[in-house]
Design a protein around this motif. Structure first.
Motif, PDB file in Angstrom:
ATOM      1  N   PRO A 184       0.818  -1.215   0.000  1.00 24.67           N
ATOM      2  CA  PRO A 184       0.000   0.000   0.000  1.00 24.67           C
ATOM      3  C   PRO A 184       0.847   1.258   0.000  1.00 24.67           C
ATOM      4  N   LYS A 185       0.265   2.373  -0.394  1.00 22.97           N
ATOM      5  CA  LYS A 185       0.941   3.657  -0.299  1.00 22.97           C
ATOM      6  C   LYS A 185       0.814   4.158   1.139  1.00 22.97           C
ATOM      7  N   LEU A 186       1.946   4.524   1.719  1.00 21.77           N
ATOM      8  CA  LEU A 186       1.988   4.900   3.137  1.00 21.77           C
ATOM      9  C   LEU A 186       2.677   6.249   3.313  1.00 21.77           C
ATOM     10  N   SER A 187       2.472   7.146   2.366  1.00 20.61           N
ATOM     11  CA  SER A 187       3.142   8.442   2.408  1.00 20.61           C
ATOM     12  C   SER A 187       2.859   9.151   3.735  1.00 20.61           C
ATOM     13  N   GLY A 188       3.923   9.597   4.382  1.00 18.76           N
ATOM     14  CA  GLY A 188       3.791  10.316   5.639  1.00 18.76           C
ATOM     15  C   GLY A 188       3.776   9.433   6.870  1.00 18.76           C
ATOM     16  N   GLU A 189       3.644   8.116   6.701  1.00 18.97           N
ATOM     17  CA  GLU A 189       3.600   7.219   7.866  1.00 18.97           C
ATOM     18  C   GLU A 189       5.016   6.911   8.347  1.00 18.97           C
ATOM     19  N   LYS A 190       5.200   6.923   9.664  1.00 18.23           N
ATOM     20  CA  LYS A 190       6.494   6.619  10.261  1.00 18.23           C
ATOM     21  C   LYS A 190       6.432   5.273  10.968  1.00 18.23           C
ATOM     22  N   ILE A 191       7.434   4.441  10.718  1.00 18.68           N
ATOM     23  CA  ILE A 191       7.462   3.086  11.256  1.00 18.68           C
ATOM     24  C   ILE A 191       8.808   2.858  11.948  1.00 18.68           C
ATOM     25  N   GLU A 192       8.778   2.263  13.130  1.00 19.17           N
ATOM     26  CA  GLU A 192      10.006   1.901  13.842  1.00 19.17           C
ATOM     27  C   GLU A 192      10.128   0.383  13.904  1.00 19.17           C
TER      28      GLU A 192
END
Length: 453
Positions: free
Chosen positions: A51-59
């Protein structure tokens, strides 16, 4: 990070690895196999839609360091490129469950954690940290993984883990110059291994490099000997604490290990030196120093290639490998793995699990070297040399015939904590290998306490 293949298939796996070593271990790390396609400016073929996850931050938290962390970061960068998300690698400490507990208590858990023990996955579920794997990731698992690997990441029938990384940890890597100068041959049995060590010692080179500062390497020494000597049924019983560590089979295995640990002249730096040697150094000191390395052989898994790459040695010419020698009727094969587990029920976390379950992610790190994937859809051509390629083929060929290694099946307080339990007891044993009975009693006291809790 330790899984044990059933003895019935272990012989077949060792035959595959043995055939490779007799052939000279194939090419080297520079010239054999495909390179990172990203470095050529060309996108690799994709097998999974994200999926497009523009702007999402993942750790993403893991205990990996050095080249292992760097290579995994390349995988995360490809995920960023495909989704538009921003992914941050969070360095964790062992035991990772304790590290995660602190993060969660502080209200800042990572989105995904790479867990190196079955017990750690179970603890994460029991503490209600772990989130079930989503439909897209489950579809990738069903398509790309043997059922046994899927089962390892499940708790009470619910899928929580995606086993991204595996390791064959029944390998002895050796410096070919040291072997040639000593006139030594690859040993097949434990008796032959000790004789080879003495031959190399007589040539003026210390034969074995031991990473005694890291307790997990010592559990691997014990487990390989115990599986081959006591057999899989006893192994299962001890793993589940259905027999005590004071059992005669444990005494026999420790006595066998003492045949090496009890001879300081065979170990680089002696016991004191080994107890100050961390795993990466145990490898690099074996493949540096010209014709006078600090050790001629080092025991550990396929991931040793990452550390060999930090030296001038070339895999297949300067650095070769043979299976852990048979102590009993069959040589042991112990492998391991790290599972990705979502700690946040977010779109980004689930998308990353989906990516890590695909051959797309595995291919990137396989090409970088020092990595073994349980993903059966990964083209073996992705591995950079014939050594890793053959080890990978053997792992996939084992199908469902494996089980997770002993210390990783145990409570983490006993089987996976630095300075405690089995790790500490075996470090004490390396220092004083004559005290077999005392170490057995200590192991049993710590195991009983851990299982009761």
């Amino acid at each position: 990070m330790r899984t044990t293949l059933r003895t019935g298939r272990a012989a077949a796996v060792c035959v595959a690895i043995g055939a490779l070593t007799l052939a000279g271990c194939g090419g080297d790390k520079d010239d054999d196999g495909p390179k990172d396609s990203g470095s050529k400016g060309k996108d690799p073929a994709t097998t999974v839609q994200l999926p497009k996850l523009s702007g999402e931050k993942i750790e993403v938290a893991a205990v990996w360091t050095g080249p292992e962390q760097e290579n995994f970061t390349r995988v995360l960068k490809e995920f960023e490129k495909r989704t538009g998300a921003t992914v941050t690698f969070v360095p964790a400490q062992d035991p990772i469950v304790n590290f995660l507990g602190t993060k969660i208590a502080g209200g800042s858990p990572p989105d995904v954690a790479m867990l190196p023990q079955v017990g750690a996955i179970q603890q994460a579920v029991e503490r209600k940290w772990a989130k079930p794997v989503g439909a897209e990731a489950k579809a990738q698992l069903a398509k790309n993984y043997a059922k046994g690997w899927q089962d390892l990441g499940a708790v009470d029938g619910t899928q929580y883990g995606v086993y991204y990384k595996a390791a064959n940890k029944s390998l002895i890597w050796y410096n070919t110059t040291a072997f040639e100068n000593a006139g030594a041959q690859e040993p097949k049995t434990w008796k032959d291994f000790l004789a080879t060590a003495e031959t190399i010692s007589a040539s003026g080179v210390t034969p074995v490099s031991v990473a005694g500062a890291d307790g997990w390497t010592l559990t691997d020494w014990f487990e390989n000997i115990y599986l081959s000597q006591a057999g899989p049924e006893k192994y299962d019983q001890l793993a589940q604490h259905r027999i005590k560590w004071t059992d005669p089979s444990v005494k026999d295995a420790l006595a066998t290990l003492a045949e090496l640990f009890g001879k300081p002249s065979l170990i680089s730096g002696g016991a004191d030196g080994a107890l100050q040697t961390e795993f990466p150094a145990s490898v690099t000191q074996t493949f540096s120093g010209g014709d006078q390395p600090k050790g001629a052989m080092v025991f550990e898994g396929d991931f040793v290639t990452v550390n060999i790459a930090q030296t001038d040695a070339k895999i297949g010419t300067d650095a070769k490998v043979f299976p852990f020698p048979a102590v009993g009727a069959e040589p042991p094969v112990v492998t391991g793995g790290d599972a990705a587990v979502a700690l946040k029920d977010s779109k980004g976390a689930q998308a990353l699990l989906t990516f890590l379950a695909s051959p797309d992610a595995a291919r990137i790190q396989a090409e970088a070297g020092g990595f073994l994937s349980p993903n059966k859809s990964l083209d073996p051509a992705a591995y950079p040399n014939d050594v890793q390629r053959d080890i990978a083929k053997a792992l996939i060929a084992s199908g469902d015939n494996f089980r997770f290694d002993m210390s990783d099946q145990m409570p983490q307080s006993f089987g996976g904590t630095p300075g405690k339990g089995e790790w500490k007891a075996l470090q004490d044993f390396l220092k004083n290998p004559k005290d077999v009975a005392g170490i057995q009693q200590k192991l049993e006291r710590d195991a009983a306490k851990a299982y009761q809790s």
